[in-house]
Design a protein around this motif. Structure first.
Motif, PDB file in Angstrom:
ATOM      1  N   ARG A 110      17.742 -66.654 -32.659  1.00 32.65           N
ATOM      2  CA  ARG A 110      17.091 -66.235 -33.896  1.00 32.65           C
ATOM      3  C   ARG A 110      15.807 -65.438 -33.609  1.00 32.65           C
ATOM      4  O   ARG A 110      15.442 -64.561 -34.381  1.00 32.65           O
ATOM      5  N   ILE A 111      15.121 -65.788 -32.494  1.00 34.62           N
ATOM      6  CA  ILE A 111      13.880 -65.116 -32.124  1.00 34.62           C
ATOM      7  C   ILE A 111      13.987 -64.706 -30.653  1.00 34.62           C
ATOM      8  O   ILE A 111      14.330 -65.529 -29.791  1.00 34.62           O
ATOM      9  N   LEU A 112      13.675 -63.448 -30.356  1.00 36.15           N
ATOM     10  CA  LEU A 112      13.758 -62.929 -28.992  1.00 36.15           C
ATOM     11  C   LEU A 112      12.503 -62.134 -28.685  1.00 36.15           C
ATOM     12  O   LEU A 112      12.202 -61.132 -29.338  1.00 36.15           O
ATOM     13  N   TYR A 113      11.757 -62.598 -27.653  1.00 35.51           N
ATOM     14  CA  TYR A 113      10.524 -61.932 -27.221  1.00 35.51           C
ATOM     15  C   TYR A 113      10.804 -61.192 -25.909  1.00 35.51           C
ATOM     16  O   TYR A 113      11.152 -61.814 -24.901  1.00 35.51           O
ATOM     17  N   LEU A 114      10.637 -59.870 -25.922  1.00 35.74           N
ATOM     18  CA  LEU A 114      10.848 -59.043 -24.728  1.00 35.74           C
ATOM     19  C   LEU A 114       9.701 -58.062 -24.522  1.00 35.74           C
ATOM     20  O   LEU A 114       9.873 -57.018 -23.887  1.00 35.74           O
ATOM     21  N   GLN A 115       8.524 -58.392 -25.003  1.00 33.09           N
ATOM     22  CA  GLN A 115       7.409 -57.465 -24.908  1.00 33.09           C
ATOM     23  C   GLN A 115       6.874 -57.373 -23.477  1.00 33.09           C
ATOM     24  O   GLN A 115       7.052 -58.277 -22.669  1.00 33.09           O
ATOM     25  N   ASN A 116       6.230 -56.235 -23.223  1.00 36.85           N
ATOM     26  CA  ASN A 116       5.582 -55.952 -21.934  1.00 36.85           C
ATOM     27  C   ASN A 116       6.569 -56.005 -20.775  1.00 36.85           C
ATOM     28  O   ASN A 116       6.386 -56.711 -19.799  1.00 36.85           O
ATOM     29  N   ASN A 117       7.642 -55.225 -20.911  1.00 41.04           N
ATOM     30  CA  ASN A 117       8.609 -55.055 -19.835  1.00 41.04           C
ATOM     31  C   ASN A 117       8.811 -53.562 -19.594  1.00 41.04           C
ATOM     32  O   ASN A 117       7.978 -52.746 -20.008  1.00 41.04           O
ATOM     33  N   LEU A 118       9.901 -53.187 -18.936  1.00 39.79           N
ATOM     34  CA  LEU A 118      10.200 -51.784 -18.629  1.00 39.79           C
ATOM     35  C   LEU A 118      11.542 -51.371 -19.207  1.00 39.79           C
ATOM     36  O   LEU A 118      12.235 -50.525 -18.646  1.00 39.79           O
ATOM     37  N   ILE A 137      21.597 -73.064 -22.754  1.00 40.50           N
ATOM     38  CA  ILE A 137      21.402 -71.693 -23.222  1.00 40.50           C
ATOM     39  C   ILE A 137      22.386 -71.295 -24.324  1.00 40.50           C
ATOM     40  O   ILE A 137      22.097 -70.391 -25.095  1.00 40.50           O
ATOM     41  N   PHE A 138      23.547 -71.953 -24.401  1.00 44.75           N
ATOM     42  CA  PHE A 138      24.524 -71.495 -25.392  1.00 44.75           C
ATOM     43  C   PHE A 138      24.068 -71.803 -26.815  1.00 44.75           C
ATOM     44  O   PHE A 138      24.465 -71.104 -27.755  1.00 44.75           O
ATOM     45  N   SER A 139      23.232 -72.830 -27.004  1.00 43.16           N
ATOM     46  CA  SER A 139      22.728 -73.173 -28.331  1.00 43.16           C
ATOM     47  C   SER A 139      21.253 -72.789 -28.509  1.00 43.16           C
ATOM     48  O   SER A 139      20.599 -73.270 -29.421  1.00 43.16           O
ATOM     49  N   LEU A 140      20.759 -71.914 -27.643  1.00 40.69           N
ATOM     50  CA  LEU A 140      19.350 -71.525 -27.681  1.00 40.69           C
ATOM     51  C   LEU A 140      19.064 -70.670 -28.913  1.00 40.69           C
ATOM     52  O   LEU A 140      19.821 -69.753 -29.226  1.00 40.69           O
ATOM     53  N   GLU A 141      17.981 -70.965 -29.611  1.00 39.36           N
ATOM     54  CA  GLU A 141      17.605 -70.218 -30.816  1.00 39.36           C
ATOM     55  C   GLU A 141      16.361 -69.362 -30.616  1.00 39.36           C
ATOM     56  O   GLU A 141      16.134 -68.430 -31.388  1.00 39.36           O
ATOM     57  N   GLU A 142      15.556 -69.674 -29.612  1.00 37.60           N
ATOM     58  CA  GLU A 142      14.343 -68.893 -29.345  1.00 37.60           C
ATOM     59  C   GLU A 142      14.208 -68.687 -27.845  1.00 37.60           C
ATOM     60  O   GLU A 142      14.332 -69.630 -27.058  1.00 37.60           O
ATOM     61  N   LEU A 143      13.954 -67.445 -27.437  1.00 37.83           N
ATOM     62  CA  LEU A 143      13.859 -67.105 -26.015  1.00 37.83           C
ATOM     63  C   LEU A 143      12.712 -66.133 -25.807  1.00 37.83           C
ATOM     64  O   LEU A 143      12.560 -65.159 -26.545  1.00 37.83           O
ATOM     65  N   SER A 144      11.899 -66.424 -24.789  1.00 42.58           N
ATOM     66  CA  SER A 144      10.754 -65.585 -24.462  1.00 42.58           C
ATOM     67  C   SER A 144      10.883 -65.086 -23.031  1.00 42.58           C
ATOM     68  O   SER A 144      10.860 -65.883 -22.091  1.00 42.58           O
ATOM     69  N   LEU A 145      11.043 -63.761 -22.867  1.00 42.42           N
ATOM     70  CA  LEU A 145      11.171 -63.127 -21.552  1.00 42.42           C
ATOM     71  C   LEU A 145      10.141 -62.014 -21.402  1.00 42.42           C
ATOM     72  O   LEU A 145      10.428 -60.944 -20.879  1.00 42.42           O
ATOM     73  N   HIS A 146       8.927 -62.255 -21.829  1.00 40.81           N
ATOM     74  CA  HIS A 146       7.887 -61.234 -21.751  1.00 40.81           C
ATOM     75  C   HIS A 146       7.260 -61.216 -20.355  1.00 40.81           C
ATOM     76  O   HIS A 146       7.234 -62.223 -19.654  1.00 40.81           O
ATOM     77  N   GLN A 147       6.790 -60.036 -19.960  1.00 35.83           N
ATOM     78  CA  GLN A 147       6.102 -59.827 -18.680  1.00 35.83           C
ATOM     79  C   GLN A 147       6.957 -60.247 -17.487  1.00 35.83           C
ATOM     80  O   GLN A 147       6.501 -60.912 -16.571  1.00 35.83           O
ATOM     81  N   GLN A 148       8.222 -59.837 -17.485  1.00 38.90           N
ATOM     82  CA  GLN A 148       9.129 -60.138 -16.381  1.00 38.90           C
ATOM     83  C   GLN A 148       9.565 -58.879 -15.627  1.00 38.90           C
ATOM     84  O   GLN A 148      10.439 -58.960 -14.768  1.00 38.90           O
ATOM     85  N   GLU A 149       8.980 -57.719 -15.966  1.00 36.83           N
ATOM     86  CA  GLU A 149       9.317 -56.438 -15.333  1.00 36.83           C
ATOM     87  C   GLU A 149      10.813 -56.129 -15.454  1.00 36.83           C
ATOM     88  O   GLU A 149      11.438 -55.597 -14.533  1.00 36.83           O
TER      89      GLU A 149
END
Length: 470
Positions: A47-55, A20-32
């Motif tokens: 560099r890219i972070l997806y957090l759509q469809n959460n609260l 995770i320390f060298s992570l460049e793209e992360l997707s955490l969508h639909q995790q409430e």
């Protein structure tokens, strides 16, 4: 509700070998997820972070992501744009379908000089009069707004009308803020009422119970004991009908499009899901374990994993070879091998494969290997029997017929009686009487007597050229 944990990030970082320390793209969508946290400490190179469809209700803990280029926060509960000044390389920001009503909060994005694309459609501020002109003038670095390119002529025209547009936007913001304050008060009052209703419930099932310690006769106890299943069934059906009625009432009730209504809907769905899981868990019957060995000790052939296999008898090396087609990409730690003298058992992800053997084997000398290319499991099991090598013969026992075996002892007895020495004579020979014998010349072999023909064979002629009959 979901939380951002280290385990959650690692599970979504399989493309980076769970580092995770060298992570460049992360997707955490639909995790409430309700709160944005820990990411700026654990994943600095994002560099890219997806957090759509959460609260998520607030943008926070992302200011240390200096390399962040794309942030997707669509379909969340965000009401204000803030805390993005530290994202120096932010190029694209997606805030579609949130609850942003303070349009003036976009002024904080002036520090993001590399911002080229912004999405605000679906927010209350997108319905304000002069919305697009205000954003175009405020953020001079933008090239695209809500998927539409900003032309130079549009920006020049917006600059000309900016004072009137700014005043108009400010009035609409104030009206929206007053409306939101009322909605928050109403949601808070409704939540307090629901909590009071829950506290006022007299019992677990919502009914009053009286005379719980009243004495009763044994016959009455038996009758009540017999009526318990019927009562439970009636209570269960009544409870189920009440829950279905409450569910229908909840979905038919009108509600406002607010962050509080989204949270209320999600909590209701979570409650329904837990109730359904509990009901299905009660109905679900526990599967009995599969029988591998019967009570009388008979070993059964089982292939619950449904794997292809082949069992060969290697007579040259005096061993049995089992080739089991295990899944190619399955981890070897999920395979357990147990070799017994009469059978072999392999557990593949908890599913048994058992095979009874045709010959007894040596478990201690057995070996198990797995192919790195095909994934097949090869088990070699030496047999218990001794190895028979060529050129060596086992001693053969020759048995005589029964009659000769009976007569043989009697014959030996007779011979032994004949060889007995008269006890009246000396048992030891007299050495003094031994005299050297005279040497005899060897006798010459006498010539064969000539056959004289008898009177009966007078006509016989002896031909010397004919060899004699042997």
């Amino acid at each position: 509700m979901g939380l951002i944990t280290e385990d959650l990030i690692r599970r979504n970082a399989e493309h980076n070998d769970c580092v995770i320390f060298s992570l460049e793209e992360l997707s955490l969508h639909q995790q409430e997820i309700e709160r944005l946290e820990h990411i700026d400490k654990w994943c600095r190179d994002l560099r890219i972070l997806y957090l759509q469809n959460n609260l998520i209700g607030k943008i926070e803990n992302v200011s240390k992501l200096k390399k962040l280029e794309y942030l997707n926060l669509a379909l969340n509960n965000i009401e204000r744009i803030e805390n993005l000044e530290g994202c120096e390389w932010l190029t694209k920001l997606d805030l579609t379908v949130n609850f942003i009503g303070e349009l003036s909060s976009i002024k904080t994005l002036k520090h993001n000089i590399h911002l080229k694309e912004l999405f605000l459609m679906g927010n209350p501020c997108a319905d304000f009069d002069g919305y697009r002109q205000f954003v175009v003038v405020t953020l001079q670095q933008l090239k695209w707004l809500d998927g539409k390119e900003i032309e130079r002529s549009e920006r020049i025209q917006a600059l000309q009308n900016y004072p009137a547009v700014e005043q108009q936007i400010r009035e609409q913001e104030n009206a929206y803020c007053l409306r939101r304050a009322k909605e928050k008060e109403e949601a808070q009052r409704k939540l307090e009422e629901e909590n009071e209703d829950k506290k006022s419930c007299p019992g677990f099932d919502g009914r009053w119970h009286t005379d719980t310690h009243a004495p009763c006769s044994s016959s009455t106890e038996n009758k009540e004991h017999l009526q318990v299943p019927e009562t439970q069934e009636e209570d269960h059906s009544t409870k189920k009908s009440d829950e279905s009625a409450d569910d229908m009432a909840f979905w038919n009730k009108p509600s406002l499009f607010t962050p509080e209504s989204r949270l209320e809907t999600l909590r209701h769905m979570e409650k329904q899901r837990k109730a359904q899981e509990k009901l299905s868990g009660n109905k679900k019957k526990v599967k009995p374990p599969r029988t591998l060995v019967t009570e009388d000790g008979k070993v059964l052939n089982v292939n619950e994993a449904k794997l292809d296999f082949s069992l060969k008898d290697d007579e040259k090396h005096n061993q049995l070879i089992l080739d089991l087609a295990v899944y190619r990409y399955m981890d070897t730690s999920l395979i357990e091998v147990d070799v017994q003298p009469t059978y072999v058992r392999v557990m593949v992800k908890g599913k048994p494969f058992q095979l009874a053997l045709s010959a007894e084997v040596k478990p201690d000398s057995s070996s198990a290997k797995r192919s790195q290319t095909t994934g097949h499991l090869l088990i070699c099991m030496p047999k218990v029997e001794e190895v028979i090598r060529g050129g060596q013969r086992a001693p053969m026992c020759v048995t005589s017929p029964p009659d000769s075996s009976r007569e043989q002892p009697n014959h030996r007895r007779k011979q032994m009686e004949r060889l007995e020495v008269d006890p009246s004579k000396h048992s030891c020979p007299d050495v003094t009487t031994i005299v050297q014998e005279k040497k005899h010349n060897p006798k010459r072999m006498e010539s064969r007597p000539q056959i004289v023909p008898s009177e009966e064979d007078l006509d016989f002629n002896d031909n010397p050229e004919v060899p004699p009959l042997i």
